[in-house]
Each structure stands twice: as structure tokens, then as C-alpha cells.
Design a protein around this motif. Sequence first.
Motif, PDB file in Angstrom:
ATOM      1  N   PRO A  68       0.839  -1.065  -0.097  1.00 40.09           N
ATOM      2  CA  PRO A  68      -0.141  -0.113   0.156  1.00 40.09           C
ATOM      3  C   PRO A  68       0.869   1.284   0.026  1.00 40.09           C
ATOM      4  N   CYS A  69       0.317   2.392  -0.405  1.00 39.17           N
ATOM      5  CA  CYS A  69       0.974   3.782  -0.412  1.00 39.17           C
ATOM      6  C   CYS A  69       0.909   3.979   1.044  1.00 39.17           C
ATOM      7  N   VAL A  70       2.123   4.432   1.432  1.00 41.62           N
ATOM      8  CA  VAL A  70       1.986   4.636   3.055  1.00 41.62           C
ATOM      9  C   VAL A  70       2.757   5.772   3.355  1.00 41.62           C
ATOM     10  N   SER A  71       2.388   6.757   4.136  1.00 46.46           N
ATOM     11  CA  SER A  71       3.393   7.856   4.623  1.00 46.46           C
ATOM     12  C   SER A  71       3.204   8.153   6.121  1.00 46.46           C
ATOM     13  N   VAL A  72       4.155   8.704   6.537  1.00 47.71           N
ATOM     14  CA  VAL A  72       4.332   8.876   8.012  1.00 47.71           C
ATOM     15  C   VAL A  72       4.936  10.233   8.159  1.00 47.71           C
ATOM     16  N   ARG A  73       4.244  11.006   8.950  1.00 44.81           N
ATOM     17  CA  ARG A  73       4.610  12.560   9.385  1.00 44.81           C
ATOM     18  C   ARG A  73       4.858  12.414  11.038  1.00 44.81           C
ATOM     19  N   LEU A  74       5.930  12.757  11.450  1.00 42.01           N
ATOM     20  CA  LEU A  74       6.635  12.464  12.539  1.00 42.01           C
ATOM     21  C   LEU A  74       6.816  13.764  13.037  1.00 42.01           C
ATOM     22  N   SER A  75       6.270  14.192  14.293  1.00 47.42           N
ATOM     23  CA  SER A  75       6.238  15.309  14.903  1.00 47.42           C
ATOM     24  C   SER A  75       7.314  15.460  16.340  1.00 47.42           C
ATOM     25  N   PRO A  76       7.671  16.581  16.518  1.00 48.60           N
ATOM     26  CA  PRO A  76       8.793  16.750  17.569  1.00 48.60           C
ATOM     27  C   PRO A  76       8.189  16.334  18.986  1.00 48.60           C
ATOM     28  N   GLU A  77       6.626  16.259  19.008  1.00 46.24           N
ATOM     29  CA  GLU A  77       6.390  16.228  20.081  1.00 46.24           C
ATOM     30  C   GLU A  77       6.172  14.592  20.608  1.00 46.24           C
ATOM     31  N   GLY A  78       6.208  13.877  19.728  1.00 45.63           N
ATOM     32  CA  GLY A  78       6.486  12.383  19.958  1.00 45.63           C
ATOM     33  C   GLY A  78       5.312  11.835  19.318  1.00 45.63           C
ATOM     34  N   ASP A  79       4.713  12.103  18.416  1.00 45.14           N
ATOM     35  CA  ASP A  79       3.505  11.399  17.939  1.00 45.14           C
ATOM     36  C   ASP A  79       3.758  11.502  16.512  1.00 45.14           C
ATOM     37  N   ALA A  80       2.810  10.551  15.710  1.00 45.50           N
ATOM     38  CA  ALA A  80       2.982  10.641  14.181  1.00 45.50           C
ATOM     39  C   ALA A  80       1.611  10.431  13.613  1.00 45.50           C
ATOM     40  N   ARG A  81       1.432  10.882  12.210  1.00 48.78           N
ATOM     41  CA  ARG A  81       0.307  10.637  11.522  1.00 48.78           C
ATOM     42  C   ARG A  81       0.622   9.821  10.417  1.00 48.78           C
ATOM     43  N   ILE A  82       0.007   8.451  10.395  1.00 51.38           N
ATOM     44  CA  ILE A  82       0.321   7.544   9.379  1.00 51.38           C
ATOM     45  C   ILE A  82      -0.890   7.528   8.468  1.00 51.38           C
ATOM     46  N   THR A  83      -0.629   7.504   7.323  1.00 51.42           N
ATOM     47  CA  THR A  83      -1.741   7.493   5.990  1.00 51.42           C
ATOM     48  C   THR A  83      -1.460   6.092   5.325  1.00 51.42           C
ATOM     49  N   VAL A  84      -2.344   5.283   5.031  1.00 52.59           N
ATOM     50  CA  VAL A  84      -2.230   3.974   4.602  1.00 52.59           C
ATOM     51  C   VAL A  84      -3.434   3.892   3.566  1.00 52.59           C
ATOM     52  N   ASP A  85      -3.097   4.010   2.230  1.00 52.53           N
ATOM     53  CA  ASP A  85      -3.986   4.159   1.197  1.00 52.53           C
ATOM     54  C   ASP A  85      -5.052   5.111   1.325  1.00 52.53           C
ATOM     55  N   GLY A  86      -4.619   6.399   1.716  1.00 53.95           N
ATOM     56  CA  GLY A  86      -5.648   7.125   1.966  1.00 53.95           C
ATOM     57  C   GLY A  86      -6.405   7.413   3.370  1.00 53.95           C
ATOM     58  N   VAL A  87      -6.161   6.222   4.165  1.00 53.86           N
ATOM     59  CA  VAL A  87      -6.863   6.291   5.472  1.00 53.86           C
ATOM     60  C   VAL A  87      -5.725   6.805   6.579  1.00 53.86           C
ATOM     61  N   GLU A  88      -6.031   7.886   7.285  1.00 54.61           N
ATOM     62  CA  GLU A  88      -5.297   8.460   8.099  1.00 54.61           C
ATOM     63  C   GLU A  88      -5.530   8.024   9.654  1.00 54.61           C
ATOM     64  N   PHE A  89      -4.331   7.557  10.373  1.00 54.28           N
ATOM     65  CA  PHE A  89      -4.514   7.373  11.800  1.00 54.28           C
ATOM     66  C   PHE A  89      -3.691   8.520  12.263  1.00 54.28           C
ATOM     67  N   HIS A  90      -4.402   9.341  13.098  1.00 54.16           N
ATOM     68  CA  HIS A  90      -3.700  10.578  13.769  1.00 54.16           C
ATOM     69  C   HIS A  90      -3.240  10.026  15.357  1.00 54.16           C
ATOM     70  N   ASP A  91      -2.315  10.828  15.871  1.00 55.76           N
ATOM     71  CA  ASP A  91      -1.721  10.739  17.014  1.00 55.76           C
ATOM     72  C   ASP A  91      -1.403   9.302  17.278  1.00 55.76           C
ATOM     73  N   VAL A  92      -0.820   8.547  16.622  1.00 58.15           N
ATOM     74  CA  VAL A  92      -0.227   7.300  16.948  1.00 58.15           C
ATOM     75  C   VAL A  92       1.350   7.636  17.606  1.00 58.15           C
ATOM     76  N   PRO A  93       1.676   7.320  18.739  1.00 52.41           N
ATOM     77  CA  PRO A  93       2.880   7.356  19.325  1.00 52.41           C
ATOM     78  C   PRO A  93       4.009   6.943  18.680  1.00 52.41           C
ATOM     79  N   ARG A  94       4.962   7.624  18.629  1.00 55.73           N
ATOM     80  CA  ARG A  94       6.367   7.647  17.953  1.00 55.73           C
ATOM     81  C   ARG A  94       6.772   6.004  18.177  1.00 55.73           C
ATOM     82  N   ASP A  95       6.591   5.805  19.262  1.00 51.13           N
ATOM     83  CA  ASP A  95       7.205   4.140  19.804  1.00 51.13           C
ATOM     84  C   ASP A  95       6.309   3.007  19.046  1.00 51.13           C
TER      85      ASP A  95
END
Length: 150
Positions: A68-95
Motif C-alpha cells: 500500500p501507499c504509506v506516509s508517516v509524518r513524525l512530529s517533534p512532540e512524539g506522535d505521528a500521523r500515518i496514512t495507509v492508502d488514503g486512510v489517516e491514523f492521527h496521534d499514533v505514538p512515535r514508539d
Amino acid sequence: MERVHLPTTESAVVAIRDLAGEFGVRTTVTDDVGADQVSRRTSAALFTVFDPDGSLPHEAFVELAGSPCVSVRLSPEGDARITVDGVEFHDVPRDSVPGFLRSVYGGPARTEGRLFPPGQWLVVPLPVDETYRELIVDVGLTPWLARSAR
């Protein structure tokens, strides 16, 4: 498998690159460093590099090619927004990012549908008894989302 502790954005980028190499996926990384560059610091003065506490914020955007097409935006606050084939997951912990990607590329991630309430969800179970679910808003499923339906 335990959750890996990733104290910095750079350590998360390295973990994503290692995982991508394991699954044969190409990555592209864009880094923004400095308080005037990261997206959540819009109030920072121009050419301000450090936060008021003296830290140097670092944000990264990682694109993983393929299906799938995946993108990850890692923020300095320790969380991430992950998008998988257009489906967005907000506030995923960086760990949790490596476990999340391992689930997507390694197989346990799946789509689930229900008649009532109607809808399709992308379900991403992590190895540490943590599961992420997001509603698939787009009516047409991508080939990868359709293939992972259960």
C-alpha cells in the motif's frame, strides 16, 4: 515483541528505514529542523531555530513507495500521523510506528466491514495488545485494502 523506545524523530526515521529495507520498500524522507520550519510552530519568529526551552525541534515526513501507499509524518512532540492508502491514523505514538508498519507490511492489518452501522474500517493490530481502527471514508477500496478484507 515489545514496543521499541524511539526518543527522537531521527531514531524513528532510522527504524522506519530499517523496516522498509526488511520488506524491500523504497523510502523518501523530508526533514524540517528548527522552530520556524516545523508545522506545529507557526507562531515562531522567522529564522528562530530553537524552542524557548533551548531544544531543536525536528519533524520528518517519510513516504514508503509501493502497495500500500504509506506516509508517516513524525512530529517533534512524539506522535505521528500515518496514512495507509488514503486512510489517516492521527496521534499514533512515535514508539508504536515500527509495530504499526510491521503490521501493515507483515500481514495482520485488515479491513473489516459491517452492515450496521454500515462502513469499512482499516484495523491495524500491534504486537503489544494495541489496535488502531479508522473508518475508510472513500467508497472505492484500493486493491490493497480490498485484498486485506476479512
